[in-house]
Design an enzyme around this catalytic site. Sequence first.
Site, short mmCIF file in Angstrom:
data_model
loop_
_atom_site.label_atom_id
_atom_site.label_comp_id
_atom_site.label_asym_id
_atom_site.label_seq_id
_atom_site.Cartn_x
_atom_site.Cartn_y
_atom_site.Cartn_z
N LYS A 40 36.40 33.08 8.11
CA LYS A 40 37.70 32.75 8.69
C LYS A 40 37.88 33.45 10.02
O LYS A 40 37.32 34.50 10.28
CB LYS A 40 38.83 33.16 7.74
CG LYS A 40 38.92 32.31 6.51
CD LYS A 40 40.19 32.63 5.74
CE LYS A 40 40.33 31.70 4.55
NZ LYS A 40 41.54 32.00 3.78
N ARG A 89 53.84 32.62 -5.83
CA ARG A 89 55.08 32.17 -5.19
C ARG A 89 55.65 30.96 -5.89
O ARG A 89 56.85 30.81 -6.02
CB ARG A 89 54.82 31.80 -3.73
CG ARG A 89 54.48 32.96 -2.85
CD ARG A 89 54.03 32.46 -1.52
NE ARG A 89 52.80 31.69 -1.76
CZ ARG A 89 52.00 31.24 -0.82
NH1 ARG A 89 52.28 31.43 0.44
NH2 ARG A 89 50.90 30.58 -1.12
#
Length: 163
Positions: A40, A89
């Site tokens: 990344k 979440r």
Amino acid sequence: MRALYPGSFDPLTNGHMDLIERALSLFGEVIVAVLRNPNKRPTFSIEQRITQIHASTRHLSGIEIINFEGLTVNCAKTHRADLILRGLRAMSDFEYELQIAHTNSSLEDSLETVFMTTSARHSFLSSSVVKEVARFGGAIEHMVPSEVAFDLNRLFNSAFLPT
């Protein structure tokens, strides 16, 4: 107990802070393990992320901040963590996190993964959302610690200068 809380933290959000603070009250010690992922391209360097986390958690005791590369279970063993902490979440996080937890358990069956849900007021937050709002000049001060908001605003501020 020592909880290992791994993630990219690019950037640290108030949702992350919520989990860190609540985990401290439950486990006593939290190792915030910042992942160095070679696949990344992070917005902030590993050093910047660690600096942001140090600044944002300076009011807390029982925090250790490290960086790591490779398998989370190896990091947990190296730093003598008793468990791995993962945040949820929304329901959409659960399937992915459960797969990761089962993978980690297959690699090291003595290491438990504990899931904590973030507070409802932070459930919409993700590092990607925060960066997108900052990129387009939106207010992020309620989404991230002040040190992180400063860095994001400085990074993306040039996008709104007249050309």
